[in-house]
Design an enzyme around this catalytic site. Structure first.
Site, PDB file in Angstrom:
ATOM      1  N   TYR A 328      29.298 -10.272 -40.765  1.00  0.00           N
ATOM      2  CA  TYR A 328      29.299  -9.558 -39.142  1.00  0.00           C
ATOM      3  C   TYR A 328      28.087  -8.706 -39.120  1.00  0.00           C
ATOM      4  O   TYR A 328      27.868  -8.000 -40.043  1.00  0.00           O
ATOM      5  CB  TYR A 328      30.533  -8.581 -38.852  1.00  0.00           C
ATOM      6  CG  TYR A 328      31.546  -9.181 -38.492  1.00  0.00           C
ATOM      7  CD1 TYR A 328      31.761 -10.395 -37.651  1.00  0.00           C
ATOM      8  CD2 TYR A 328      33.128  -9.175 -39.063  1.00  0.00           C
ATOM      9  CE1 TYR A 328      32.906 -10.955 -37.146  1.00  0.00           C
ATOM     10  CE2 TYR A 328      34.169  -9.759 -38.708  1.00  0.00           C
ATOM     11  CZ  TYR A 328      33.919 -10.824 -37.666  1.00  0.00           C
ATOM     12  OH  TYR A 328      35.216 -11.409 -37.413  1.00  0.00           O
ATOM     13  N   ASP A 356      30.025 -15.510 -33.001  1.00  0.00           N
ATOM     14  CA  ASP A 356      30.856 -15.632 -31.792  1.00  0.00           C
ATOM     15  C   ASP A 356      31.743 -14.398 -31.395  1.00  0.00           C
ATOM     16  O   ASP A 356      32.617 -14.296 -30.754  1.00  0.00           O
ATOM     17  CB  ASP A 356      31.849 -16.741 -31.820  1.00  0.00           C
ATOM     18  CG  ASP A 356      32.871 -16.620 -32.940  1.00  0.00           C
ATOM     19  OD1 ASP A 356      32.855 -15.648 -33.654  1.00  0.00           O
ATOM     20  OD2 ASP A 356      33.543 -17.406 -33.407  1.00  0.00           O
ATOM     21  N   HIS A 441      36.831 -19.555 -33.357  1.00  0.00           N
ATOM     22  CA  HIS A 441      37.170 -18.279 -34.214  1.00  0.00           C
ATOM     23  C   HIS A 441      38.765 -18.074 -33.878  1.00  0.00           C
ATOM     24  O   HIS A 441      39.390 -17.402 -33.928  1.00  0.00           O
ATOM     25  CB  HIS A 441      36.523 -17.045 -33.444  1.00  0.00           C
ATOM     26  CG  HIS A 441      36.680 -15.863 -34.514  1.00  0.00           C
ATOM     27  ND1 HIS A 441      35.490 -15.436 -34.987  1.00  0.00           N
ATOM     28  CD2 HIS A 441      37.443 -15.151 -34.914  1.00  0.00           C
ATOM     29  CE1 HIS A 441      35.593 -14.186 -35.525  1.00  0.00           C
ATOM     30  NE2 HIS A 441      37.002 -14.126 -35.732  1.00  0.00           N
TER      31      HIS A 441
HETATM   32  C1  LIG Z   1      44.095 -13.321 -38.947  1.00  0.00           C
HETATM   33  C2  LIG Z   1      42.859 -13.745 -38.795  1.00  0.00           C
HETATM   34  C3  LIG Z   1      41.522 -13.061 -39.114  1.00  0.00           C
HETATM   35  C4  LIG Z   1      40.262 -13.455 -39.102  1.00  0.00           C
HETATM   36  N1  LIG Z   1      39.287 -12.952 -39.483  1.00  0.00           N
HETATM   37  C5  LIG Z   1      37.881 -13.331 -39.478  1.00  0.00           C
HETATM   38  C6  LIG Z   1      36.988 -12.568 -39.876  1.00  0.00           C
HETATM   39  O1  LIG Z   1      37.091 -11.472 -40.315  1.00  0.00           O
HETATM   40  N2  LIG Z   1      35.720 -13.138 -39.728  1.00  0.00           N
HETATM   41  C7  LIG Z   1      35.313 -14.408 -39.141  1.00  0.00           C
HETATM   42  O2  LIG Z   1      34.348 -14.866 -38.939  1.00  0.00           O
HETATM   43  N3  LIG Z   1      36.416 -15.183 -38.789  1.00  0.00           N
HETATM   44  C8  LIG Z   1      38.037 -14.508 -38.801  1.00  0.00           C
HETATM   45  N4  LIG Z   1      38.978 -15.308 -38.448  1.00  0.00           N
HETATM   46  C9  LIG Z   1      38.781 -16.814 -37.786  1.00  0.00           C
HETATM   47  C10 LIG Z   1      38.732 -17.794 -38.846  1.00  0.00           C
HETATM   48  O3  LIG Z   1      37.740 -17.708 -39.920  1.00  0.00           O
HETATM   49  C11 LIG Z   1      38.928 -19.371 -38.388  1.00  0.00           C
HETATM   50  O4  LIG Z   1      37.661 -19.292 -37.651  1.00  0.00           O
HETATM   51  C12 LIG Z   1      40.151 -19.501 -37.889  1.00  0.00           C
HETATM   52  O5  LIG Z   1      41.273 -18.877 -38.473  1.00  0.00           O
HETATM   53  C13 LIG Z   1      40.298 -21.202 -37.783  1.00  0.00           C
HETATM   54  O6  LIG Z   1      41.411 -21.393 -37.100  1.00  0.00           O
HETATM   55  P1  LIG Z   1      42.870 -21.707 -37.998  1.00  0.00           P
HETATM   56  O7  LIG Z   1      43.451 -20.162 -38.121  1.00  0.00           O
HETATM   57  O8  LIG Z   1      43.544 -22.671 -36.963  1.00  0.00           O
HETATM   58  O9  LIG Z   1      42.669 -22.576 -39.221  1.00  0.00           O
HETATM   59  C14 LIG Z   1      40.334 -14.830 -38.641  1.00  0.00           C
HETATM   60  C15 LIG Z   1      41.282 -15.583 -38.272  1.00  0.00           C
HETATM   61  C16 LIG Z   1      42.641 -15.078 -38.282  1.00  0.00           C
HETATM   62  C17 LIG Z   1      43.721 -15.909 -37.970  1.00  0.00           C
END
Ligand SMILES: Cc1cc2nc3c(=O)[nH]c(=O)nc-3n(C[C@H](O)[C@H](O)[C@H](O)COP(=O)(O)O)c2cc1C
Length: 550
Positions: A328, A356, A441
């Site tokens: 980030y 995003d 995301h």
């Molecule tokens: C609890 C949680 C925290 C997340 N934290 C980040 C993060 O710190 N950075 C990021 O780029 N994406 C983050 N994401 C998004 C994930 O990298 C990913 O894009 C997303 O979980 C994919 O969908 P799915 O949960 O259905 O597999 C997060 C997702 C969740 C559920």
């Protein structure tokens, strides 16, 4: 608590060992602060971060971010008066229980350690693990008097709790710990889990209320979150028959790193919310199954701890594991640069720049549970969310910043995470990006943003050759091996999974992570056989029939 670190599944087991994180110069294992000034310098650095405030100014059309740095002043008894001399309730403190919003009660005083915990000599994990709670019983035996007063900025002091309620708080905490322990002891054996979604059912017994909602929830109405899964389910596979599928090879490269399967652990914050070993479970599980782990920029364990775990597990497996670092871009660029350098020096093989999230998310369901209130002034964002996101996300981020990041990255390839439009994929290619992750995301940022899989479908329809010119990945809603095959058939190099791995480790730790990979592996291999393909590049777009037009 400032120099202790939880090292086992038992949150009450603490040892006084400084993490490799910073403070390497101090060989001391004592509970006293080092006499050199570097502890104070880092603490002051952290406190300085606390002192940075951002005000939103709403003009006719634009929101301008203003940065005003307040000078650091050590806190004194006078500066530590409770705001308005009012007591904070335990319920209020308990709401601040995330790494990006971490308050603790210490001897009746409430401190906001959100900006400090990354600099904690004993690791961030122990603070995040106890966020929202009374930490006096673990802090006091390990720290000399004055530790707090000498090292935190006055702004970190939020107020006092009524001493009479402290005993009630401790009892409630003990009851919750006992409940989680009993639930864990009664969990079905990990071998009985047969599909990824079952991990969520199990984990939600452990993670009740807002903890569970934090993983599960999506932005606003949760439309993108729900569509992630359904976009795969709208499409069908067209198998080929009468082909020899006795030997299946599902291996590939993910972010340039050899991988046993076309999947990777998508970077996600706060793994610790579900399990005391958090991201470390994912590191061990990824290494032992040969898949790549994406590390969140805001992971609950400090990067140094994760890199240390990586080294340990690499010794066990006798080789290198795949690890990539998600970035980030913070308003404070030098802090981003520091973390990127640390990740690269620690052996991370690629950077995933999340694009995003130029402002924070807003998950209404989580905020509701926290009891967050808005402001009477129209257009003002909710406070706890605002405080965090202004520190982490830089809304000024734009294509020109890639020059700066490429310079930092050197030979390490950069992938953009969170792309939806074909135009942005093309611009990324022009800027020398190695690839793009098509993603919304996990439905946690812009609600109603198109799903990653729908973006892939649309890109393939418009320019089928693009995926051979720049690597494309997809995440969001992947739950079955057949989802993975559909994405690969339409040109994706691989797919990322966020929640499934969070839930798997929350329920069963490292074993859960390994089980999740094994389940997907079995589904991928079976689906490949039934599709009549032996290698991933035999999957073709004409093998996917999407029932609904985009
Ligand atoms: C609890 C949680 C925290 C997340 N934290 C980040 C993060 O710190 N950075 C990021 O780029 N994406 C983050 N994401 C998004 C994930 O990298 C990913 O894009 C997303 O979980 C994919 O969908 P799915 O949960 O259905 O597999 C997060 C997702 C969740 C559920």
């Amino acid at each position: 608590m400032f120099i202790a670190r939880a090292t086992t599944a038992s949150s009450s087991t603490l040892r006084a060992a400084p993490s490799r994180a910073a403070f390497r110069s101090h060989s001391t294992r004592s509970t006293r602060l080092p006499s050199s000034s570097s502890w104070g310098r880092v603490a002051i650095g952290a406190a300085g971060a606390l002192a940075v405030t951002y005000g939103l100014t709403r003009n006719a059309q634009t929101i301008r971010l203003e940065e005003t740095k307040a000078p650091f002043e050590p806190s004194t008894p006078e500066t530590r008066r409770a705001p308005d001399d009012k007591y904070l309730t335990l319920e209020e403190v308990a709401k601040h229980n995330l790494s990006q919003d971490a308050w603790v009660i210490l001897n009746g005083n409430v401190y906001d350690l959100t900006s400090f915990h990354k600099y904690h000599p004993g690791g961030a994990a122990v603070i995040v693990q106890h966020a929202g709670q009374d930490v006096s019983s673990i802090f006091n035996p390990l720290h000399p008097p004055g530790t707090i007063e000498n090292n935190l900025a006055p702004e970190a002091f939020k107020g006092k709790v009524d001493p009479k309620t402290a005993a009630k708080a401790a009892a409630a905490q003990d009851a919750e710990k006992a409940r989680v322990k009993a639930v864990r002891e009664a969990l079905p054996p990990v071998e009985t889990i047969l599909g990824l979604d079952e991990f969520q059912d199990v984990a939600s017994q452990i993670m009740v209320g807002k903890k569970g909602e934090y993983y599960h929830g999506g932005a606003l109405d949760g439309i993108s979150n729900a569509e992630n899964k359904s976009s795969f389910r709208r499409c069908r596979l067209i198998p080929r028959v009468m082909r020899d599928v006795s030997v299946i090879a599902p291996q590939t490269t993910i972010f340039g790193v050899p991988s046993a399967l076309p999947i990777y652990i998508s970077p996600a914050s706060n793994a610790l919310l579900g399990h005391p070993e958090g991201e470390l479970n994912l590191t061990r599980g990824a290494a032992k199954t040969g898949i790549v782990q994406g590390i969140s920029f805001v992971s609950s364990f400090p990067l140094t701890d994760i890199l240390e775990e990586k080294e340990k597990v690499e010794e066990i497996i006798g080789g290198k594991m795949g690890m990539v670092f998600q970035v980030y871009v913070r308003q404070e660029r030098e802090k981003t640069a520091r973390q990127v350098k640390e990740a690269i020096e620690g052996g991370c093989q690629a950077l995933l720049l999340t694009v995003d999230s130029n402002t924070g998310d807003f998950r209404q369901s989580v905020e509701k549970m926290k009891g967050t209130t808005g402001s009477a002034e129209p257009g003002r964002k909710m406070k706890p969310f605002n405080e965090f996101t202004h520190n982490v996300h830089d809304p000024r981020l734009n294509w020109n910043d890639l020059v700066w990041l490429k310079e930092l990255a050197g030979d390490v390839p950069i992938y953009l995470k969170g792309v939806s439009s074909i135009e942005d994929v093309r611009i990324a290619k022009e800027h020398g990006m190695k690839g793009c992750i098509l993603s919304n995301h996990g439905g946690r940022q812009l609600d109603r943003a198109r799903t990653g899989f729908d973006s892939l479908r649309s890109i393939h329809a418009e320019d089928p050759k693009l995926s051979s010119q720049i690597e494309l990945y997809v995440d969001g809603g992947v739950r079955r091996g057949s989802d993975v095959l559909m994405a690969v058939a339409l040109g994706a190099k691989g797919v990322g999974l966020g929640r499934s791995f969070l839930y798997a480790q929350a329920a069963y730790g490292e074993k859960g992570t390994i089980r999740a990979v094994r389940i997907l592996e079995s589904e991928i291999i079976t689906a490949m056989q039934l599709m009549g393909v032996t290698k991933l590049d035999e999957l073709k777009p004409e093998m996917v029939d999407c029932l609904r037009a985009l």
